[in-house]
Design a protein around this motif. Structure first.
Motif, PDB file in Angstrom:
ATOM      1  N   ALA A   1      42.105  18.738 -25.727  1.00  0.00           N
ATOM      2  CA  ALA A   1      41.081  18.349 -24.751  1.00  0.00           C
ATOM      3  C   ALA A   1      39.744  18.098 -25.437  1.00  0.00           C
ATOM      4  O   ALA A   1      39.040  17.138 -25.096  1.00  0.00           O
ATOM      5  CB  ALA A   1      40.939  19.430 -23.689  1.00  0.00           C
ATOM      6  N   LEU A   2      39.379  18.936 -26.403  1.00  0.00           N
ATOM      7  CA  LEU A   2      38.130  18.721 -27.138  1.00  0.00           C
ATOM      8  C   LEU A   2      38.182  17.431 -27.947  1.00  0.00           C
ATOM      9  O   LEU A   2      37.193  16.686 -28.012  1.00  0.00           O
ATOM     10  CB  LEU A   2      37.852  19.904 -28.056  1.00  0.00           C
ATOM     11  N   ALA A   3      39.326  17.137 -28.548  1.00  0.00           N
ATOM     12  CA  ALA A   3      39.470  15.901 -29.327  1.00  0.00           C
ATOM     13  C   ALA A   3      39.339  14.680 -28.416  1.00  0.00           C
ATOM     14  O   ALA A   3      38.670  13.700 -28.780  1.00  0.00           O
ATOM     15  CB  ALA A   3      40.813  15.895 -30.030  1.00  0.00           C
ATOM     16  N   ARG A   4      39.935  14.741 -27.232  1.00  0.00           N
ATOM     17  CA  ARG A   4      39.801  13.631 -26.280  1.00  0.00           C
ATOM     18  C   ARG A   4      38.365  13.480 -25.826  1.00  0.00           C
ATOM     19  O   ARG A   4      37.855  12.355 -25.693  1.00  0.00           O
ATOM     20  CB  ARG A   4      40.718  13.852 -25.080  1.00  0.00           C
ATOM     21  N   LEU A   5      37.693  14.585 -25.565  1.00  0.00           N
ATOM     22  CA  LEU A   5      36.318  14.553 -25.120  1.00  0.00           C
ATOM     23  C   LEU A   5      35.415  13.929 -26.194  1.00  0.00           C
ATOM     24  O   LEU A   5      34.575  13.074 -25.883  1.00  0.00           O
ATOM     25  CB  LEU A   5      35.831  15.968 -24.796  1.00  0.00           C
ATOM     26  N   ILE A   6      35.613  14.316 -27.427  1.00  0.00           N
ATOM     27  CA  ILE A   6      34.808  13.758 -28.527  1.00  0.00           C
ATOM     28  C   ILE A   6      35.124  12.288 -28.725  1.00  0.00           C
ATOM     29  O   ILE A   6      34.229  11.452 -28.915  1.00  0.00           O
ATOM     30  CB  ILE A   6      35.035  14.564 -29.822  1.00  0.00           C
ATOM     31  N   ALA A   7      36.408  11.918 -28.651  1.00  0.00           N
ATOM     32  CA  ALA A   7      36.781  10.514 -28.808  1.00  0.00           C
ATOM     33  C   ALA A   7      36.197   9.668 -27.697  1.00  0.00           C
ATOM     34  O   ALA A   7      35.710   8.550 -27.938  1.00  0.00           O
ATOM     35  CB  ALA A   7      38.305  10.387 -28.824  1.00  0.00           C
ATOM     36  N   ASP A   8      36.216  10.160 -26.460  1.00  0.00           N
ATOM     37  CA  ASP A   8      35.626   9.428 -25.338  1.00  0.00           C
ATOM     38  C   ASP A   8      34.105   9.290 -25.499  1.00  0.00           C
ATOM     39  O   ASP A   8      33.533   8.260 -25.154  1.00  0.00           O
ATOM     40  CB  ASP A   8      35.935  10.121 -24.010  1.00  0.00           C
TER      41      ASP A   8
END
Length: 59
Positions: free
Chosen positions: A48-55
């Motif tokens: 979830a953190l990786a998706r948040l940073i990528a977004d």
């Protein structure tokens, strides 16, 4: 003279309290770091953190 004796006696009584407070704060800080480490290393949270940073970085 009596006031000075009272102040120095009061200061010496507080020395143990300060050490205990420091130990408790250190212990709580270490416990909080352990909990945060457990949460962040959880695979679903890290995904979830990786998706948040990528977004956030994508235009």
């Amino acid at each position: 003279m009596t006031t000075h004796w009272r102040l120095s006696m009061h200061d010496s009584l507080d020395e143990g309290s300060i050490s205990i407070e420091f130990a408790l704060i250190t212990l709580c800080g270490a416990a909080l770091a352990g909990v945060l480490l457990a949460v962040v290393t959880n695979s679903s949270v890290s995904d979830a953190l990786a998706r948040l940073i990528a977004d956030a970085l994508s235009p």
